[in-house]
Motif scaffolding. Structure first.
Motif, short mmCIF file in Angstrom:
data_model
loop_
_atom_site.label_atom_id
_atom_site.label_comp_id
_atom_site.label_asym_id
_atom_site.label_seq_id
_atom_site.Cartn_x
_atom_site.Cartn_y
_atom_site.Cartn_z
N ILE A 1 2.48 9.00 4.47
CA ILE A 1 2.42 7.78 4.22
C ILE A 1 2.07 6.87 5.42
O ILE A 1 3.20 6.77 6.22
CB ILE A 1 3.58 7.48 3.29
N LEU A 2 1.12 5.99 5.30
CA LEU A 2 0.93 5.20 6.56
C LEU A 2 0.79 3.66 6.09
O LEU A 2 0.39 3.49 5.03
CB LEU A 2 -0.42 5.60 7.27
N ASN A 3 1.20 2.90 6.88
CA ASN A 3 0.98 1.57 6.57
C ASN A 3 -0.34 0.89 7.01
O ASN A 3 -0.91 -0.18 6.85
CB ASN A 3 1.93 0.63 7.29
N GLU A 4 -1.02 1.62 7.88
CA GLU A 4 -2.42 1.34 8.53
C GLU A 4 -3.27 2.78 8.77
O GLU A 4 -2.54 3.45 9.11
CB GLU A 4 -2.17 0.54 9.64
N ASP A 5 -4.27 2.59 8.48
CA ASP A 5 -5.22 3.80 8.71
C ASP A 5 -6.48 3.55 9.42
O ASP A 5 -7.43 3.45 8.95
CB ASP A 5 -5.45 4.50 7.31
N LEU A 6 -6.62 3.44 10.66
CA LEU A 6 -7.63 3.09 11.44
C LEU A 6 -8.65 3.98 11.42
O LEU A 6 -10.04 3.61 11.48
CB LEU A 6 -7.43 2.44 12.78
N ILE B 1 6.56 2.00 -4.18
CA ILE B 1 7.08 1.75 -2.81
C ILE B 1 6.05 0.72 -2.10
O ILE B 1 6.30 -0.25 -1.81
CB ILE B 1 7.18 2.85 -1.91
N ALA B 2 4.94 0.88 -2.57
CA ALA B 2 3.67 -0.13 -2.02
C ALA B 2 3.84 -1.31 -2.62
O ALA B 2 3.76 -2.34 -2.12
CB ALA B 2 2.40 0.57 -2.07
N LYS B 3 4.05 -1.35 -3.90
CA LYS B 3 4.27 -2.77 -4.83
C LYS B 3 5.79 -3.36 -4.22
O LYS B 3 5.53 -4.54 -3.87
CB LYS B 3 4.58 -2.32 -6.12
N LYS B 4 6.69 -2.56 -3.86
CA LYS B 4 7.98 -3.25 -3.27
C LYS B 4 7.61 -3.94 -2.03
O LYS B 4 8.45 -4.89 -1.67
CB LYS B 4 8.97 -2.53 -2.98
N SER C 1 -1.14 -4.73 -1.45
CA SER C 1 -2.47 -5.16 -2.42
C SER C 1 -3.24 -3.82 -2.90
O SER C 1 -3.74 -3.71 -4.22
CB SER C 1 -3.36 -5.98 -1.73
N TYR C 2 -3.04 -2.64 -2.00
CA TYR C 2 -3.74 -1.45 -2.23
C TYR C 2 -2.95 -0.28 -2.21
O TYR C 2 -2.07 -0.46 -1.23
CB TYR C 2 -5.05 -1.63 -1.71
N LEU C 3 -3.43 0.83 -2.66
CA LEU C 3 -2.99 2.15 -2.32
C LEU C 3 -4.18 2.92 -2.05
O LEU C 3 -5.05 2.83 -3.17
CB LEU C 3 -2.15 2.77 -3.50
N LYS D 1 3.20 12.46 -10.12
CA LYS D 1 4.79 11.69 -10.04
C LYS D 1 4.86 11.24 -8.56
O LYS D 1 5.32 10.00 -8.08
CB LYS D 1 5.84 12.59 -10.27
N ILE D 2 4.44 12.12 -7.48
CA ILE D 2 4.40 11.55 -6.10
C ILE D 2 3.72 10.40 -5.78
O ILE D 2 3.95 9.38 -5.30
CB ILE D 2 4.11 12.69 -4.97
N ILE D 3 2.51 10.37 -6.27
CA ILE D 3 1.57 9.15 -6.13
C ILE D 3 2.35 8.05 -6.70
O ILE D 3 2.06 6.99 -6.14
CB ILE D 3 0.06 9.53 -6.77
N ASN D 4 2.64 8.07 -7.94
CA ASN D 4 3.39 7.06 -8.65
C ASN D 4 4.55 6.48 -8.00
O ASN D 4 4.52 5.21 -7.79
CB ASN D 4 3.74 7.38 -10.10
#
Length: 167
Positions: free
Chosen positions: A74-79, A117-120, A124-126, A109-112
């Motif tokens: 899981i990354l916060n940025e993917d250049l 986590i992304a919403k918290k 804006s996107y997954l 379930k994992i993606i959900n």
């Protein structure tokens, strides 16, 4: 079923590479030419794994009984795949569910859970990608709400880029 993310440490690198190899072998049995480089990964892929572990981006996925179901990055940025982006997003890579757990809805379930986590984190996107030759995987992502927004050509593959807007 509860899904628990446990940060992977550098000492676990060979376990990670083993999960990739087993998944590549499983995919090969399905006659899909995807991830086959993980059977004997080139140095740049090994470095990619090492960097992800050192950046605290790789996680084992366990259930409530501490059985390992697989792993995810899981990354916060993917250049590499997405370049610089203006809107905040979480990026999913290397989602591996062990073969004995396939077909039980665990991937969704994992993606959900990552979506939560992304919403918290006010994303804006997954976002994620899939090898364009793996039509079954691409269809799966579209079925669970991701939209194809582009492609990315890399030395070892051409990948479809998918995103899901978070509300």
């Amino acid at each position: 079923m509860n899904i628990i993310f446990k940060r992977i440490e550098i000492k676990d690198k060979n376990i990670v590479l083993g999960l990739f190899k087993k998944t590549a072998e499983k995919i090969n049995k399905m006659n899909i030419d995807h991830w086959q480089y993980w059977k004997n990964p080139p140095i740049e892929k090994i470095k990619w794994v090492e960097n992800g572990i050192l950046n605290n981006e790789f996680f084992f996925i366990d259930n409530q009984n501490e059985e390992n179901l697989g792993m995810v990055r899981i990354l916060n940025e993917d250049l590499l795949y997405w370049g610089k982006q203006n809107k905040k997003a979480k990026y999913i890579h290397s989602l591996v569910v062990k073969e004995k757990y396939n077909g039980k809805g665990i991937g969704t379930k994992i993606i959900n859970q990552i979506e939560g986590i992304a919403k918290k984190d006010n994303c804006s996107y997954l976002r994620l990608d899939a090898d364009s030759k793996n039509s079954k995987l691409c269809s799966y992502y579209e079925k669970i709400g991701f939209k194809k927004v582009g492609t990315k050509e890399l030395p070892l593959s051409v990948n479809n880029l998918y995103e899901k807007e978070l509300k």
